[in-house]
Design an enzyme around this catalytic site. Sequence first.
Site, PDB file in Angstrom:
ATOM      1  N   CYS A  61      -5.183  11.775  12.858  1.00  0.00           N
ATOM      2  CA  CYS A  61      -6.132  10.585  12.731  1.00  0.00           C
ATOM      3  C   CYS A  61      -5.836   9.748  14.231  1.00  0.00           C
ATOM      4  CB  CYS A  61      -5.527   9.399  11.784  1.00  0.00           C
ATOM      5  SG  CYS A  61      -3.832   9.077  12.035  1.00  0.00           S
ATOM      6  N   ASP A  70       4.841   0.451  12.212  1.00  0.00           N
ATOM      7  CA  ASP A  70       3.572  -0.088  11.876  1.00  0.00           C
ATOM      8  C   ASP A  70       3.166  -1.668  12.111  1.00  0.00           C
ATOM      9  OD1 ASP A  70       3.469   1.778   8.372  1.00  0.00           O
ATOM     10  OD2 ASP A  70       2.869   2.142  10.350  1.00  0.00           O
ATOM     11  N   LYS A  87       0.967  -1.273   0.019  1.00  0.00           N
ATOM     12  CA  LYS A  87      -0.071   0.194  -0.081  1.00  0.00           C
ATOM     13  C   LYS A  87       0.730   1.252  -0.202  1.00  0.00           C
ATOM     14  CE  LYS A  87      -1.758   1.475   4.107  1.00  0.00           C
ATOM     15  NZ  LYS A  87      -1.448   2.924   4.519  1.00  0.00           N
ATOM     16  N   ASN A  88       1.818   1.475   0.759  1.00  0.00           N
ATOM     17  CA  ASN A  88       2.771   2.426   0.756  1.00  0.00           C
ATOM     18  C   ASN A  88       3.662   2.628   0.118  1.00  0.00           C
ATOM     19  OD1 ASN A  88       0.951   2.778   3.231  1.00  0.00           O
ATOM     20  ND2 ASN A  88       2.623   2.623   4.963  1.00  0.00           N
ATOM     21  N   ARG A 118      -0.336  14.082  12.983  1.00  0.00           N
ATOM     22  CA  ARG A 118      -0.146  14.119  11.726  1.00  0.00           C
ATOM     23  C   ARG A 118       0.080  15.216  10.974  1.00  0.00           C
ATOM     24  NH1 ARG A 118      -1.394   8.820  10.305  1.00  0.00           N
ATOM     25  NH2 ARG A 118       0.575   8.593   8.810  1.00  0.00           N
ATOM     26  N   ARG A 160      -8.437  -1.112   4.817  1.00  0.00           N
ATOM     27  CA  ARG A 160      -7.652  -0.068   4.350  1.00  0.00           C
ATOM     28  C   ARG A 160      -6.101  -0.470   3.668  1.00  0.00           C
ATOM     29  NH1 ARG A 160      -6.979   5.445   7.447  1.00  0.00           N
ATOM     30  NH2 ARG A 160      -5.558   5.676   5.453  1.00  0.00           N
TER      31      ARG A 160
HETATM   32  C1  EPZ Z   1       4.286   6.965   6.438  1.00  0.00           C
HETATM   33  O1  EPZ Z   1       3.124   7.908   7.130  1.00  0.00           O
HETATM   34  C2  EPZ Z   1       3.293   5.723   6.246  1.00  0.00           C
HETATM   35  N1  EPZ Z   1       2.287   5.992   5.432  1.00  0.00           N
HETATM   36  C3  EPZ Z   1       2.768   5.369   7.770  1.00  0.00           C
HETATM   37  O2  EPZ Z   1       2.106   4.155   7.570  1.00  0.00           O
HETATM   38  C4  EPZ Z   1       3.786   5.001   8.623  1.00  0.00           C
HETATM   39  O3  EPZ Z   1       3.658   4.442   9.981  1.00  0.00           O
HETATM   40  C5  EPZ Z   1       4.970   6.223   8.828  1.00  0.00           C
HETATM   41  O4  EPZ Z   1       5.246   6.639   7.515  1.00  0.00           O
HETATM   42  C6  EPZ Z   1       6.202   5.954   9.531  1.00  0.00           C
HETATM   43  O5  EPZ Z   1       6.764   4.840   9.176  1.00  0.00           O
HETATM   44  C7  EPZ Z   1       2.525   6.112   4.169  1.00  0.00           C
HETATM   45  O6  EPZ Z   1       3.530   5.793   3.640  1.00  0.00           O
HETATM   46  C8  EPZ Z   1       1.293   6.295   3.448  1.00  0.00           C
HETATM   47  P1  EPZ Z   1       5.986  10.221   8.859  1.00  0.00           P
HETATM   48  P2  EPZ Z   1       3.890   9.625   7.048  1.00  0.00           P
HETATM   49  O7  EPZ Z   1       5.730  11.731   7.870  1.00  0.00           O
HETATM   50  O8  EPZ Z   1       4.692   9.827   6.012  1.00  0.00           O
HETATM   51  C9  EPZ Z   1       6.028  13.643  12.090  1.00  0.00           C
HETATM   52  C10 EPZ Z   1       0.165   2.602   7.894  1.00  0.00           C
HETATM   53  O9  EPZ Z   1      -0.402   1.949   8.786  1.00  0.00           O
HETATM   54  N2  EPZ Z   1       5.915  14.578  10.833  1.00  0.00           N
HETATM   55  O10 EPZ Z   1       7.179   9.429   8.396  1.00  0.00           O
HETATM   56  O11 EPZ Z   1       2.672  10.145   7.300  1.00  0.00           O
HETATM   57  C11 EPZ Z   1       4.870  12.783  12.342  1.00  0.00           C
HETATM   58  O12 EPZ Z   1       3.793  13.458  13.089  1.00  0.00           O
HETATM   59  C12 EPZ Z   1       0.447   4.031   7.972  1.00  0.00           C
HETATM   60  O13 EPZ Z   1       0.240   2.272   6.582  1.00  0.00           O
HETATM   61  C13 EPZ Z   1       6.130  16.100  11.407  1.00  0.00           C
HETATM   62  O14 EPZ Z   1       5.984  16.363  12.438  1.00  0.00           O
HETATM   63  O15 EPZ Z   1       4.597   9.527   8.346  1.00  0.00           O
HETATM   64  C14 EPZ Z   1       5.405  11.480  13.010  1.00  0.00           C
HETATM   65  O16 EPZ Z   1       5.506  11.776  14.232  1.00  0.00           O
HETATM   66  C15 EPZ Z   1       0.386   4.778   9.258  1.00  0.00           C
HETATM   67  N3  EPZ Z   1       5.800  16.743  10.277  1.00  0.00           N
HETATM   68  C16 EPZ Z   1       6.808  11.450  12.237  1.00  0.00           C
HETATM   69  O17 EPZ Z   1       7.240  12.670  11.824  1.00  0.00           O
HETATM   70  C17 EPZ Z   1       5.868  16.416   9.011  1.00  0.00           C
HETATM   71  O18 EPZ Z   1       5.587  17.481   8.034  1.00  0.00           O
HETATM   72  C18 EPZ Z   1       7.046  10.244  11.055  1.00  0.00           C
HETATM   73  O19 EPZ Z   1       5.839  10.740  10.216  1.00  0.00           O
HETATM   74  C19 EPZ Z   1       5.804  15.035   8.776  1.00  0.00           C
HETATM   75  C20 EPZ Z   1       5.678  13.930   9.715  1.00  0.00           C
END
Ligand code: EPZ
Length: 417
Positions: free
Chosen positions: A116, A304, A22-23, A121, A396
């Site tokens: 969420c 995850d 998915k990702n 996020r 999902r």
């Molecule tokens: C990706 O989400 C994945 N989703 C998530 O999978 C996964 O848990 C996550 O990466 C971490 O590995 C997809 O790839 C579609 P991040 P993402 O930006 O990119 C903070 C699933 O179950 N952050 O790496 O949204 C954020 O709050 C999903 O398949 C900021 O502060 O995660 C988090 O604490 C859930 N500001 C950390 O960084 C930003 O602008 C990592 O988030 C962006 C992120």
Amino acid sequence: MDKILITGGQRLEGEIENSGAKNAALPVIAASLLTKGWNTFHNIPDLVDIKTIKKLLGSFGVVFADEKGSLRINAEDIQSCTAAYDLVRTMRASVLVLGPLVARLGEAHVSLPGGCAIGARPVNLHIRALQDMGAEVELKDGYVIAKARRLKGATIYFDIITVTGTENIMMAAALADGTTLLKNAAREPEVVNLAEILNGMGARIIGAGTDIIRIDGVPSLHPVEGTIISDRIEAGTFMIAAGITGGDICIRNCHPGHHDALIAKLRDTGMEMVVGDRSIRAIAKGRPRSVDVKTLAYPGFPTDLQAQIMSLMTVASGLSLMTETIFENRFMHVSELMRMGADIAVQGHSAVVKGVPKLHGAPVMATDLRASASLILAGLAAEGRTELSRVYHLDRGYERIEEKFSRLGAAMERVKA
Ligand code: EPZ
């Protein structure tokens, strides 16, 4: 709303085919916005989130053709650059259209995704990076409005490792004027898959998979045929299912190199892990030993899979300290597991799990995608019957999960609402 009913206690045994990730599929589908003409992507999983991003791109004017397991996408004629709230709020990954729209059209109106179950996020790092590349970005009525006649290459440092942030800016930089360096970039396999597809479109990206990615912008990109990698989180969920049911499961068509952290951890619990070229066989060897888990960015232990391995620890032989370092609220599964007899104490970002001999089945509620997977695993091991509601969370990110588990011997069925 559908429910999944599980009668626990079956030992799972057999083989499953790992589905497409998915990702990996979500950013690759978004990348088609950068091209004019027909792209073809193979190994696309049949998931609700894929339907959602297709609906979103369709609202811009993108057209699709489905062929079994493959998806053809043509973004030749885009009439809109607005990603509306009613679609974005159902899937945070919608933010992945922001970078491609600005790069292709010079403008994007993307609803802020909102939080969420697992956290706020934010997308501040995505926005800041686009500003570093010369985009004018304002937040208005809940929308990110980004404009740039042509983005300029820049050196960007992410002070938090962000997966979709890295992917969004890699796509934006592919058509920018000049060179972009992404520092402290995410190293996930899904980032590498996207970079390979973008390079197939004519982009010039090196370093994907490391923490510094260099993108030399080009004037335009062309359509490509590419393949999505297998889903390491689905595969990991089934390896843990072998451990929690005393079973023996072989996952076919996976990428063993994506699983170093999980394989090491499951071996520490006492499982035997047999690693082939494109397969991993997970074999339980009695009651799992308790191990400590700390989630980290790739190649560390994936957040995850935190909920799923916590289910395994609820029936392990001792005490497990679990620390969630990526998201601020990713223990929503704890209260539901405790209703099944688990003994867990949460303290901030950590949870201490004291293994119990047996869980017992109960009606439980899914709160988010991976929490629902952890409840499925607990139900497989529990004595008696578990009824999981709100399974739309599960749909999902898992393709026909009850069929795959049933083929392995689980007493599991979906009850249509
Ligand atoms: C990706 O989400 C994945 N989703 C998530 O999978 C996964 O848990 C996550 O990466 C971490 O590995 C997809 O790839 C579609 P991040 P993402 O930006 O990119 C903070 C699933 O179950 N952050 O790496 O949204 C954020 O709050 C999903 O398949 C900021 O502060 O995660 C988090 O604490 C859930 N500001 C950390 O960084 C930003 O602008 C990592 O988030 C962006 C992120």
